[in-house]
Design an enzyme around this catalytic site. Sequence first.
Site, PDB file in Angstrom:
ATOM      1  N   SER A 178       0.867  -0.970   0.308  1.00 26.73           N
ATOM      2  CA  SER A 178      -0.123   0.081   0.082  1.00 26.73           C
ATOM      3  C   SER A 178       0.861   1.469   0.203  1.00 26.73           C
ATOM      4  O   SER A 178       0.234   2.306  -0.536  1.00 26.73           O
ATOM      5  CB  SER A 178      -0.936  -0.078   1.073  1.00 26.73           C
ATOM      6  N   HIS A 206      -5.400  -3.468  -2.962  1.00 27.80           N
ATOM      7  CA  HIS A 206      -4.947  -2.570  -3.937  1.00 27.80           C
ATOM      8  C   HIS A 206      -5.009  -3.081  -5.353  1.00 27.80           C
ATOM      9  O   HIS A 206      -4.881  -2.207  -6.311  1.00 27.80           O
ATOM     10  CB  HIS A 206      -3.693  -1.598  -3.733  1.00 27.80           C
ATOM     11  N   LYS A 238     -11.890   1.021  -1.983  1.00 26.94           N
ATOM     12  CA  LYS A 238     -10.800   1.379  -2.852  1.00 26.94           C
ATOM     13  C   LYS A 238     -11.223   1.339  -4.161  1.00 26.94           C
ATOM     14  O   LYS A 238     -12.267   2.064  -4.631  1.00 26.94           O
ATOM     15  CB  LYS A 238      -9.578   0.768  -2.581  1.00 26.94           C
TER      16      LYS A 238
HETATM   17  C1  LIG Z   1      -6.866   0.064   3.166  1.00 26.63           C
HETATM   18  C2  LIG Z   1      -6.210  -1.392   3.304  1.00 26.63           C
HETATM   19  C3  LIG Z   1      -6.948  -2.120   4.407  1.00 26.63           C
HETATM   20  C4  LIG Z   1      -8.042  -1.754   5.172  1.00 26.63           C
HETATM   21  O1  LIG Z   1      -9.227  -1.585   4.485  1.00 26.63           O
HETATM   22  P1  LIG Z   1     -10.429  -0.606   5.079  1.00 26.63           P
HETATM   23  O2  LIG Z   1     -11.799  -1.155   4.463  1.00 26.63           O
HETATM   24  O3  LIG Z   1     -10.082   0.684   4.555  1.00 26.63           O
HETATM   25  O4  LIG Z   1     -10.392  -0.959   6.648  1.00 26.63           O
HETATM   26  C5  LIG Z   1      -6.187  -3.483   4.837  1.00 26.63           C
HETATM   27  N1  LIG Z   1      -5.170  -3.852   3.770  1.00 26.63           N
HETATM   28  C6  LIG Z   1      -4.561  -3.159   2.947  1.00 26.63           C
HETATM   29  C7  LIG Z   1      -3.326  -3.567   2.448  1.00 26.63           C
HETATM   30  C8  LIG Z   1      -5.069  -1.863   2.742  1.00 26.63           C
HETATM   31  O5  LIG Z   1      -4.425  -1.117   2.045  1.00 26.63           O
END
Ligand SMILES: *Cc1c(COP(=O)(O)O)cnc(C)c1O
Length: 384
Positions: A178, A206, A238
């Site tokens: 990330s 992602h 996302k």
């Molecule tokens: C954003 C993210 C999360 C968390 O997800 P949310 O739905 O925002 O709580 C978990 N793992 C990774 C790799 C992320 O980038």
Amino acid sequence: MKQFSDISAAIEKRKNDQLLRSRVQLHSAQGIRVVIDGQPMLSFCSNDYLGLANHPLVCEAMIASIKKVGVGAGASHLIDGHHREHEQLEQELAAFMVRERALLFSTGYMANLGVIAALMTRHDTIIQDKLNHASLIDGGILSQARSLRYRHNDLEHLEQCLASATSKKLVVTDGVFSMDGDCAPLTDIAQLCSQYGAWLMVDDAHGLGTLGDNGAGLVSQLGLDSKAVPLVIGTLGKAFGTSGAFVAGDATTIEYILQYSRPYTYTTASPPSVAAATRESLKLVINGQDRRAQLNQNIAYFRAKISSLGFELMSSSTAIQPVLVGANERALQLSKQLKEQGILVSAIRPPTVPKGTARLRFTLSADHTQADIDELYDALRLVV
Ligand SMILES: *Cc1c(COP(=O)(O)O)cnc(C)c1O
């Protein structure tokens, strides 16, 4: 009183280290053109990679659902908050991921806590990449399992960890990292896991929506089936542009998680309208070849333009394109100078990333145009 002086000292220390975080206020819908604290800005910092967070069809699906079934789920999934919309979404997600079953969680953070803590106990070993997302690390802590961390994407170090663990083993990695944007070598990791009898869990937060022919993510792009990667986590906040997350895997493992995961059991189900909106965005993701092609074109254009200014890009081919800066102050200063020119990008500093590797984390969207990236280029040229 001691406690209180400790906590103000901690805040003071963050300030002095240029690490104090502050929030801006979004006054508009999420997207590439946003209004921040009343000012219009061109944004390079959301995870809305496909421009679905404010897509008319997704919005309509949510509104239509609210008109039918209201807002709150009113109870947890195991009482009577599990709505038909949740059930249908789970089946569609399982088919999309080519797994037997999928289980919804309210956020990705909770999915990671819920899956890891359900499957692992203090007698087991969790082996994680050093750069894994905080929620994966926290899931390990909640499970009380022994924790081993291997150097980022270092297969030799991973193998040493696998060889040293005698108990039940779970290897956990981000798919697309990330804060760096690079990908885990999943084919090799899966091979090592099978060799050492370990489970593999991939958090593809992602990669989902942006990678793979139909957007099913990195695991799908690499052609890894449920034998190679038994557990895949996908997040919906996302590229999907809505909210929530899921775990996909074989029917028995998913049933076990449903039965035993405390972060699954002891929380209210997310609003059914969010599931309805997500079902609509799933269709847009599956048919999103043009969006993904545009995103990839933007990534290539961004890298060519920005590296010509002498900035140090990281080795990423995904929508996450960090520019390494180093010092916290410099990252903050650049982000501030860009903001003054109407460009929004976040300065990412420790503890989110290792010390001395502060960076500007640019994220690209299918909605950006070449003209948008040219606008960024002109702004950056004034501050190098
Ligand atoms: C954003 C993210 C999360 C968390 O997800 P949310 O739905 O925002 O709580 C978990 N793992 C990774 C790799 C992320 O980038």
